[in-house]
Design a protein around this motif. Structure first.
Motif, PDB file in Angstrom:
ATOM      1  N   GLN A 155       0.906  -1.148  -0.108  1.00 52.05           N
ATOM      2  CA  GLN A 155      -0.016   0.128  -0.135  1.00 52.05           C
ATOM      3  C   GLN A 155       1.024   1.409  -0.108  1.00 52.05           C
ATOM      4  N   ILE A 156       0.329   2.249  -0.738  1.00 51.31           N
ATOM      5  CA  ILE A 156       1.261   3.557  -0.705  1.00 51.31           C
ATOM      6  C   ILE A 156       0.457   4.224   0.478  1.00 51.31           C
ATOM      7  N   SER A 157       1.344   4.393   1.493  1.00 53.84           N
ATOM      8  CA  SER A 157       0.778   4.834   2.816  1.00 53.84           C
ATOM      9  C   SER A 157       1.345   6.389   2.845  1.00 53.84           C
ATOM     10  N   ARG A 158       0.322   7.092   3.122  1.00 55.57           N
ATOM     11  CA  ARG A 158       0.695   8.843   3.171  1.00 55.57           C
ATOM     12  C   ARG A 158       0.453   9.002   4.834  1.00 55.57           C
ATOM     13  N   ILE A 159       1.457   9.727   5.112  1.00 49.77           N
ATOM     14  CA  ILE A 159       1.633  10.200   6.653  1.00 49.77           C
ATOM     15  C   ILE A 159       1.366  11.837   6.334  1.00 49.77           C
ATOM     16  N   ARG A 160       0.477  12.346   7.038  1.00 51.67           N
ATOM     17  CA  ARG A 160       0.066  13.859   6.900  1.00 51.67           C
ATOM     18  C   ARG A 160      -0.242  14.508   8.311  1.00 51.67           C
ATOM     19  N   VAL A 161       0.159  15.790   8.089  1.00 45.94           N
ATOM     20  CA  VAL A 161      -0.143  16.852   9.211  1.00 45.94           C
ATOM     21  C   VAL A 161      -1.175  17.885   8.655  1.00 45.94           C
ATOM     22  N   PRO A 162      -2.413  17.811   9.032  1.00 43.63           N
ATOM     23  CA  PRO A 162      -3.425  18.961   8.761  1.00 43.63           C
ATOM     24  C   PRO A 162      -3.026  20.330   9.394  1.00 43.63           C
ATOM     25  N   GLU A 175       2.863  26.690  12.635  1.00 40.02           N
ATOM     26  CA  GLU A 175       3.456  26.096  14.001  1.00 40.02           C
ATOM     27  C   GLU A 175       2.579  24.645  13.849  1.00 40.02           C
ATOM     28  N   VAL A 176       3.412  23.557  14.489  1.00 41.39           N
ATOM     29  CA  VAL A 176       2.815  22.400  14.348  1.00 41.39           C
ATOM     30  C   VAL A 176       2.970  21.847  15.852  1.00 41.39           C
ATOM     31  N   SER A 177       1.635  21.125  16.313  1.00 39.96           N
ATOM     32  CA  SER A 177       1.637  20.947  17.879  1.00 39.96           C
ATOM     33  C   SER A 177       2.464  19.726  18.131  1.00 39.96           C
ATOM     34  N   LYS A 178       2.863  19.612  19.402  1.00 36.76           N
ATOM     35  CA  LYS A 178       3.554  18.329  19.972  1.00 36.76           C
ATOM     36  C   LYS A 178       2.600  17.076  19.867  1.00 36.76           C
ATOM     37  N   GLU A 179       1.452  17.268  19.887  1.00 33.13           N
ATOM     38  CA  GLU A 179       0.630  16.328  19.760  1.00 33.13           C
ATOM     39  C   GLU A 179       0.681  15.798  18.093  1.00 33.13           C
ATOM     40  N   GLU A 180       0.613  16.624  17.504  1.00 32.05           N
ATOM     41  CA  GLU A 180       0.824  16.066  15.933  1.00 32.05           C
ATOM     42  C   GLU A 180       2.168  15.579  15.368  1.00 32.05           C
ATOM     43  N   TRP A 181       3.080  16.105  16.114  1.00 33.41           N
ATOM     44  CA  TRP A 181       4.478  15.558  15.828  1.00 33.41           C
ATOM     45  C   TRP A 181       4.643  14.195  16.349  1.00 33.41           C
ATOM     46  N   ASP A 182       4.029  13.930  17.752  1.00 33.01           N
ATOM     47  CA  ASP A 182       4.127  12.526  18.284  1.00 33.01           C
ATOM     48  C   ASP A 182       3.162  11.706  17.228  1.00 33.01           C
ATOM     49  N   ARG A 183       2.027  12.104  16.688  1.00 33.32           N
ATOM     50  CA  ARG A 183       1.109  11.150  15.968  1.00 33.32           C
ATOM     51  C   ARG A 183       1.921  10.792  14.796  1.00 33.32           C
ATOM     52  N   GLN A 207      13.790  13.508  18.384  1.00 35.44           N
ATOM     53  CA  GLN A 207      14.427  14.638  18.945  1.00 35.44           C
ATOM     54  C   GLN A 207      14.530  15.587  18.101  1.00 35.44           C
ATOM     55  N   THR A 208      14.394  15.377  16.822  1.00 36.15           N
ATOM     56  CA  THR A 208      14.085  16.703  15.928  1.00 36.15           C
ATOM     57  C   THR A 208      12.929  17.188  16.072  1.00 36.15           C
ATOM     58  N   PHE A 209      11.751  16.480  15.996  1.00 40.37           N
ATOM     59  CA  PHE A 209      10.585  16.885  16.235  1.00 40.37           C
ATOM     60  C   PHE A 209      10.267  17.854  17.687  1.00 40.37           C
ATOM     61  N   ALA A 210      11.202  17.169  18.723  1.00 40.66           N
ATOM     62  CA  ALA A 210      11.013  17.755  19.973  1.00 40.66           C
ATOM     63  C   ALA A 210      11.638  19.237  20.119  1.00 40.66           C
ATOM     64  N   GLU A 211      12.446  19.326  19.161  1.00 44.41           N
ATOM     65  CA  GLU A 211      13.576  20.755  18.996  1.00 44.41           C
ATOM     66  C   GLU A 211      12.667  21.609  17.958  1.00 44.41           C
ATOM     67  N   SER A 212      11.512  21.202  17.242  1.00 42.07           N
ATOM     68  CA  SER A 212      11.080  21.933  15.974  1.00 42.07           C
ATOM     69  C   SER A 212       9.623  22.457  16.273  1.00 42.07           C
ATOM     70  N   SER A 213       9.169  23.648  15.833  1.00 39.95           N
ATOM     71  CA  SER A 213       8.093  24.049  16.027  1.00 39.95           C
ATOM     72  C   SER A 213       7.171  24.203  14.672  1.00 39.95           C
ATOM     73  N   THR A 214       8.012  24.063  13.712  1.00 42.70           N
ATOM     74  CA  THR A 214       7.363  24.044  12.455  1.00 42.70           C
ATOM     75  C   THR A 214       7.976  23.143  11.470  1.00 42.70           C
ATOM     76  N   LEU A 215       7.486  22.802  10.176  1.00 44.33           N
ATOM     77  CA  LEU A 215       8.016  21.777   9.404  1.00 44.33           C
ATOM     78  C   LEU A 215       9.396  22.443   8.973  1.00 44.33           C
ATOM     79  N   SER A 216       9.372  23.624   8.675  1.00 48.27           N
ATOM     80  CA  SER A 216      10.806  24.136   8.242  1.00 48.27           C
ATOM     81  C   SER A 216      11.951  23.848   9.303  1.00 48.27           C
TER      82      SER A 216
END
Length: 545
Positions: A155-162, A175-183, A207-216
């Protein structure tokens, strides 16, 4: 690892001609990437025009601050030290900041930038450093908020941040929330099969997500992890410190806006006169600038002597716009046509690494460069790859499939059907066709005779014949389903080959993410990519693992 040149059809004739027939497109581009003399001319021009660009020390100070946050590697510091010195040029290329770094082509672009800088430095005997331009000012969230992996069940599986709101905010300001990063981290972990590298890979991701507030920010940190040791400098086009340095360039774009618009239209008309299609919109009255108003990134137009957006949310005279620029430079950003001008006003660009589509729309910009007293840099096609793993390669050999067979969708389907037909010892189609013909030959005379007894029997007999044919076809279908079921393993091999190389009917590099390969082969996979010889023509190659 074996690397073999295998052509991949391009839909961009301008990009093809840049390499294969430069004489036919030389009037659209400034330099021939295959001509060493043009490289020497470009570096000489950069030496003579240092004062046309933003002051080096101020630029490097800004880049030091950004890279210290997201890309703190000694090799990057060394690249920045070189960039601070007059005479150092850059090879630059960029991309939007996608989730988990986006598709593989982003990785190949980073590799291309680094390898092109090494090549140029060696050829010219001059320091040339690599710069990756993160297009964080872009606002198309749906273009960057997802990534794809091929799951074990094909299956071509997509992971997405709404995104919760509908604002057209720059990606670097969303900004991306901590909950979205975890998900999304959990989704990635579930999709990746077990491997000796998985635990370390997921630890780095979290670790990268914990130190990031945005996709960039997450994008920059991942690129830094993978390519910082090669001296790759990162630049976010939405960085507010950088934006302050860009004020004089925006001022020039505003005060010369009518002339730039004319230049873009002249180029578009010229391309059209040659039978081509301009690859970017050149809008009547377009200012080719964006303005951020209450979180929305609004494209500006010129109407009745004022700069305004389509819906009239903002409106400025030229003087008012220049005044806002001085006090709030962070509200301004480039569009696709003025971004190249900004890039070359900031950096001493020797060459710009581009995809085929980018090369096509850059054909619209040469007159605009000249309008600002600039010259278009050397355009370098991004290197292109398709990865074929060992198991997949064995399966292709087993079914006598070549790269060309898989590339041609019709040929691939014919090969699949031919293989399945060979597994049919009963010869289902021939037998069912024979039965239908024999039955029809026997039944038709009877129906005609029945019609001589009573007219109604002729119609009933024909309907009865059709029902029997339908039942025969039903049994044929069920029989072929059973044949496919018996040969399911082989058919899944065909499916895996197709989905691995051309998912969604696109080249692999435009869909799949790097994490599948990092999970299977470890970080050495990137080092192996860096060992592949640089190809200045950017021709497509197949990597057999």
């Amino acid at each position: 690892m074996e690397v073999v040149h295998k052509p991949l059809l391009s839909t961009q004739p301008l990009a093809e001609a840049l390499i294969s027939d430069f004489a036919s497109v030389g009037h659209l581009y400034e330099s021939n990437p295959l001509d060493e003399g043009d490289w020497s001319k470009r570096i000489k021009w950069l030496d003579e025009t240092e004062d046309l660009r933003i002051e080096r020390k101020a630029l490097v100070t800004s880049l030091r601050e950004y890279n210290l946050l997201h890309n703190p590697n000694e090799a990057v510091t060394e690249s920045l030290n070189k960039l601070e010195n007059p005479g150092t040029a850059v090879i630059v290329g960029g991309q939007q900041s996608g989730l988990f770094s986006g598709p593989l082509l982003v990785i190949y672009k980073a590799v291309s930038i680094i390898k092109a800088a090494e090549h140029a430095s060696s050829e010219l005997g001059r320091p040339v450093v690599p710069v990756f331009w993160i297009a964080g000012e872009d606002h198309d969230w749906d273009e960057v908020n997802h990534t794809y992996l091929l799951s074990s069940d094909l299956q071509i599986s997509r992971i997405r941040v709404p995104r919760e709101d509908e604002k057209r905010s720059p990606v670097s300001l969303t900004e991306v929330s901590k909950e979205e990063w975890d998900r999304v981290a959990n989704e990635l972990e579930q999709l990746l099969p077990g491997s000796e590298f998985k635990a370390g890979l997921m630890e780095n991701v979290r670790q990268t997500f914990a130190e990031s507030s945005t996709l960039s920010e997450s994008f920059a940190k991942l690129l830094g992890t993978w390519f910082g040791k090669y001296g790759l400098i990162l630049l976010d086009s939405a960085d507010t410190a950088l934006r302050r340095l860009e004020v004089p360039v925006f001022q020039t774009i505003i005060t010369s806006n009518d002339e730039l618009e004319s230049a873009y239209f002249a180029s578009a008309d010229h391309i059209a006169s040659l039978g081509g299609t301009p690859q970017a919109d050149v809008a009547k009255g377009g200012a080719n600038l964006f303005y951020i108003h209450e979180g929305d990134r609004l494209l500006l137009f010129k109407r009745d002597g004022r700069f305004t957006d389509r819906k009239g949310k903002v409106a400025f005279s030229e003087e008012e716009l220049l005044s806002v620029l001085q006090s709030h430079p962070e509200r301004f950003s480039n569009n696709v046509l003025t971004r190249p001008l900004m890039q070359d006003s900031l950096l001493p660009v020797l060459g710009s690494v581009l995809g085929a589509g980018e090369i096509a729309y850059w054909a619209l910009t040469r007159r605009a460069f000249n309008q600002l007293g600039l010259k278009m840099p050397i355009l370098l096609p991004r290197m292109s790859f398709t990865v074929i793993e060992g198991t997949l390669h064995k399966q292709m050999d087993k079914y006598d499939l070549t790269w060309e067979d898989v590339l041609d969708r019709e040929v691939f389907r014919e090969k699949r059907e031919s293989w399945l037909a060979l597994q049919d010892a009963v010869h289902l189609d021939a037998r069912f066709d024979e039965i239908k013909t024999t039955f029809g030959d026997m039944y038709e005379p009877l129906i005609e005779q029945l019609g001589s007894i009573q007219n109604g029997l002729l119609k009933l007999g024909s309907a009865n014949k059709d029902k029997i044919f339908d039942q025969i076809e039903y049994l044929r279908g069920r029989s072929k389903d059973a044949l496919e079921k018996v040969n399911e393993v082989g058919l899944r091999h065909f499916e895996r080959i197709e989905l691995s190389l051309f998912p969604q009917n696109k080249p692999q590099e435009r869909v799949y993410n790097i994490f599948y390969y990092l999970n299977r082969y470890g970080m050495n996979w990137i080092d192996d990519l860096m060992e592949i010889p640089y190809d200045i023509a950017g021709s497509h190659r197949v990597i057999y693992l």
